[in-house]
Design a protein around this motif. Structure first.
Motif, PDB file in Angstrom:
ATOM      1  N   ASP A   1       4.775  66.069 -27.318  1.00 47.78           N
ATOM      2  CA  ASP A   1       4.110  65.587 -28.533  1.00 47.78           C
ATOM      3  C   ASP A   1       2.740  65.004 -28.195  1.00 47.78           C
ATOM      4  O   ASP A   1       1.763  65.249 -28.902  1.00 47.78           O
ATOM      5  CB  ASP A   1       4.960  64.530 -29.240  1.00 47.78           C
ATOM      6  CG  ASP A   1       6.256  65.093 -29.793  1.00 47.78           C
ATOM      7  OD1 ASP A   1       6.322  66.316 -30.053  1.00 47.78           O
ATOM      8  OD2 ASP A   1       7.204  64.309 -29.965  1.00 47.78           O
ATOM      9  N   LEU A   2       2.679  64.232 -27.124  1.00 46.67           N
ATOM     10  CA  LEU A   2       1.407  63.654 -26.688  1.00 46.67           C
ATOM     11  C   LEU A   2       0.431  64.772 -26.324  1.00 46.67           C
ATOM     12  O   LEU A   2      -0.735  64.752 -26.720  1.00 46.67           O
ATOM     13  CB  LEU A   2       1.630  62.714 -25.500  1.00 46.67           C
ATOM     14  CG  LEU A   2       0.383  62.047 -24.926  1.00 46.67           C
ATOM     15  CD1 LEU A   2      -0.291  61.149 -25.958  1.00 46.67           C
ATOM     16  CD2 LEU A   2       0.751  61.238 -23.679  1.00 46.67           C
ATOM     17  N   HIS A   3       0.919  65.763 -25.585  1.00 46.16           N
ATOM     18  CA  HIS A   3       0.085  66.887 -25.174  1.00 46.16           C
ATOM     19  C   HIS A   3      -0.502  67.612 -26.386  1.00 46.16           C
ATOM     20  O   HIS A   3      -1.714  67.828 -26.475  1.00 46.16           O
ATOM     21  CB  HIS A   3       0.929  67.836 -24.318  1.00 46.16           C
ATOM     22  CG  HIS A   3       0.240  69.104 -23.959  1.00 46.16           C
ATOM     23  ND1 HIS A   3       0.929  70.274 -23.825  1.00 46.16           N
ATOM     24  CD2 HIS A   3      -1.054  69.416 -23.714  1.00 46.16           C
ATOM     25  CE1 HIS A   3       0.088  71.246 -23.501  1.00 46.16           C
ATOM     26  NE2 HIS A   3      -1.124  70.746 -23.429  1.00 46.16           N
ATOM     27  N   TYR A   4       0.359  67.971 -27.335  1.00 46.87           N
ATOM     28  CA  TYR A   4      -0.130  68.672 -28.526  1.00 46.87           C
ATOM     29  C   TYR A   4      -1.039  67.775 -29.356  1.00 46.87           C
ATOM     30  O   TYR A   4      -2.014  68.245 -29.959  1.00 46.87           O
ATOM     31  CB  TYR A   4       1.021  69.220 -29.364  1.00 46.87           C
ATOM     32  CG  TYR A   4       1.715  70.390 -28.711  1.00 46.87           C
ATOM     33  CD1 TYR A   4       0.989  71.464 -28.204  1.00 46.87           C
ATOM     34  CD2 TYR A   4       3.091  70.429 -28.595  1.00 46.87           C
ATOM     35  CE1 TYR A   4       1.629  72.540 -27.591  1.00 46.87           C
ATOM     36  CE2 TYR A   4       3.730  71.496 -27.991  1.00 46.87           C
ATOM     37  CZ  TYR A   4       2.995  72.547 -27.492  1.00 46.87           C
ATOM     38  OH  TYR A   4       3.618  73.609 -26.890  1.00 46.87           O
ATOM     39  N   GLY A   5      -0.748  66.489 -29.394  1.00 47.12           N
ATOM     40  CA  GLY A   5      -1.614  65.541 -30.099  1.00 47.12           C
ATOM     41  C   GLY A   5      -3.006  65.490 -29.486  1.00 47.12           C
ATOM     42  O   GLY A   5      -4.013  65.473 -30.200  1.00 47.12           O
ATOM     43  N   VAL A   6      -3.071  65.473 -28.155  1.00 42.31           N
ATOM     44  CA  VAL A   6      -4.356  65.493 -27.447  1.00 42.31           C
ATOM     45  C   VAL A   6      -5.120  66.770 -27.797  1.00 42.31           C
ATOM     46  O   VAL A   6      -6.313  66.733 -28.120  1.00 42.31           O
ATOM     47  CB  VAL A   6      -4.149  65.386 -25.916  1.00 42.31           C
ATOM     48  CG1 VAL A   6      -5.389  65.826 -25.153  1.00 42.31           C
ATOM     49  CG2 VAL A   6      -3.761  63.963 -25.530  1.00 42.31           C
ATOM     50  N   MET A   7      -4.438  67.892 -27.743  1.00 42.03           N
ATOM     51  CA  MET A   7      -5.079  69.180 -28.027  1.00 42.03           C
ATOM     52  C   MET A   7      -5.637  69.212 -29.461  1.00 42.03           C
ATOM     53  O   MET A   7      -6.785  69.607 -29.676  1.00 42.03           O
ATOM     54  CB  MET A   7      -4.089  70.334 -27.839  1.00 42.03           C
ATOM     55  CG  MET A   7      -3.545  70.488 -26.434  1.00 42.03           C
ATOM     56  SD  MET A   7      -4.677  71.218 -25.272  1.00 42.03           S
ATOM     57  CE  MET A   7      -4.739  72.882 -25.873  1.00 42.03           C
ATOM     58  N   GLU A   8      -4.842  68.755 -30.434  1.00 39.61           N
ATOM     59  CA  GLU A   8      -5.288  68.761 -31.829  1.00 39.61           C
ATOM     60  C   GLU A   8      -6.413  67.765 -32.071  1.00 39.61           C
ATOM     61  O   GLU A   8      -7.346  68.047 -32.821  1.00 39.61           O
ATOM     62  CB  GLU A   8      -4.116  68.453 -32.765  1.00 39.61           C
ATOM     63  CG  GLU A   8      -3.169  69.611 -32.934  1.00 39.61           C
ATOM     64  CD  GLU A   8      -2.113  69.334 -33.986  1.00 39.61           C
ATOM     65  OE1 GLU A   8      -2.476  68.869 -35.095  1.00 39.61           O
ATOM     66  OE2 GLU A   8      -0.933  69.570 -33.693  1.00 39.61           O
ATOM     67  N   PHE A   9      -6.317  66.583 -31.447  1.00 43.66           N
ATOM     68  CA  PHE A   9      -7.349  65.564 -31.599  1.00 43.66           C
ATOM     69  C   PHE A   9      -8.690  66.093 -31.101  1.00 43.66           C
ATOM     70  O   PHE A   9      -9.708  65.968 -31.779  1.00 43.66           O
ATOM     71  CB  PHE A   9      -6.944  64.299 -30.824  1.00 43.66           C
ATOM     72  CG  PHE A   9      -7.903  63.155 -30.961  1.00 43.66           C
ATOM     73  CD1 PHE A   9      -7.877  62.329 -32.079  1.00 43.66           C
ATOM     74  CD2 PHE A   9      -8.821  62.880 -29.960  1.00 43.66           C
ATOM     75  CE1 PHE A   9      -8.762  61.264 -32.205  1.00 43.66           C
ATOM     76  CE2 PHE A   9      -9.711  61.814 -30.065  1.00 43.66           C
ATOM     77  CZ  PHE A   9      -9.670  60.998 -31.193  1.00 43.66           C
ATOM     78  N   LEU A  10      -8.680  66.694 -29.928  1.00 43.40           N
ATOM     79  CA  LEU A  10      -9.922  67.239 -29.371  1.00 43.40           C
ATOM     80  C   LEU A  10     -10.433  68.420 -30.195  1.00 43.40           C
ATOM     81  O   LEU A  10     -11.637  68.556 -30.418  1.00 43.40           O
ATOM     82  CB  LEU A  10      -9.724  67.625 -27.904  1.00 43.40           C
ATOM     83  CG  LEU A  10      -9.497  66.448 -26.951  1.00 43.40           C
ATOM     84  CD1 LEU A  10      -9.141  66.950 -25.553  1.00 43.40           C
ATOM     85  CD2 LEU A  10     -10.712  65.528 -26.902  1.00 43.40           C
ATOM     86  N   GLU A  11      -9.508  69.247 -30.673  1.00 41.63           N
ATOM     87  CA  GLU A  11      -9.900  70.388 -31.511  1.00 41.63           C
ATOM     88  C   GLU A  11     -10.592  69.899 -32.785  1.00 41.63           C
ATOM     89  O   GLU A  11     -11.590  70.460 -33.216  1.00 41.63           O
ATOM     90  CB  GLU A  11      -8.665  71.208 -31.860  1.00 41.63           C
ATOM     91  CG  GLU A  11      -8.955  72.454 -32.668  1.00 41.63           C
ATOM     92  CD  GLU A  11      -7.690  73.245 -32.963  1.00 41.63           C
ATOM     93  OE1 GLU A  11      -7.401  73.450 -34.158  1.00 41.63           O
ATOM     94  OE2 GLU A  11      -6.993  73.626 -32.009  1.00 41.63           O
ATOM     95  N   LYS A  12     -10.036  68.841 -33.365  1.00 42.05           N
ATOM     96  CA  LYS A  12     -10.630  68.267 -34.577  1.00 42.05           C
ATOM     97  C   LYS A  12     -12.036  67.739 -34.304  1.00 42.05           C
ATOM     98  O   LYS A  12     -12.889  67.746 -35.192  1.00 42.05           O
ATOM     99  CB  LYS A  12      -9.727  67.150 -35.104  1.00 42.05           C
ATOM    100  CG  LYS A  12     -10.099  66.661 -36.463  1.00 42.05           C
ATOM    101  CD  LYS A  12      -9.043  65.763 -37.047  1.00 42.05           C
ATOM    102  CE  LYS A  12      -9.472  65.377 -38.439  1.00 42.05           C
ATOM    103  NZ  LYS A  12      -8.391  65.183 -39.333  1.00 42.05           N
TER     104      LYS A  12
END
Length: 95
Positions: free
Chosen positions: A36-47
């Motif tokens: 969850d943290l990993h995907y959150g990091v990916m989405e946060f940076l993508e945003k």
């Protein structure tokens, strides 16, 4: 690994946690899992319009986890999970 990407999250850890809460059920004393943290990091940076590879996202997530452990926001439970210690995210009681 681009340190700047990690610093984008570290310098805005409250904003990152609020973003994570909008994507995942995060509450004070709830579990948070590495993926969850990993995907959150990916989405946060993508945003933020920052491109990151899957493996780079994993490395950033590991560094963010250590950052939150040092700030006593994450308490490590095992290699893949933590307890969130963030009183601002206390679940509201339903009457």
């Amino acid at each position: 690994m681009n340190v700047k990407k990690t610093d984008m999250i570290k310098s805005n850890d409250t904003g990152f946690l609020i973003f994570m809460k909008s994507k995942f059920p995060l509450y004070h004393q709830s579990n948070i899992f590495f993926r969850d943290l990993h995907y959150g990091v990916m989405e946060f940076l993508e945003k933020k319009k920052v491109t990151t590879t899957y493996s780079e996202g994993e490395q950033i997530a590991r560094e963010i986890a250590v950052h939150f452990e040092k700030k006593n926001i994450f308490k490590k439970v095992n290699q893949q999970g933590w307890v969130l210690l963030y009183p601002d995210f206390v679940a509201k009681k339903v009457s």
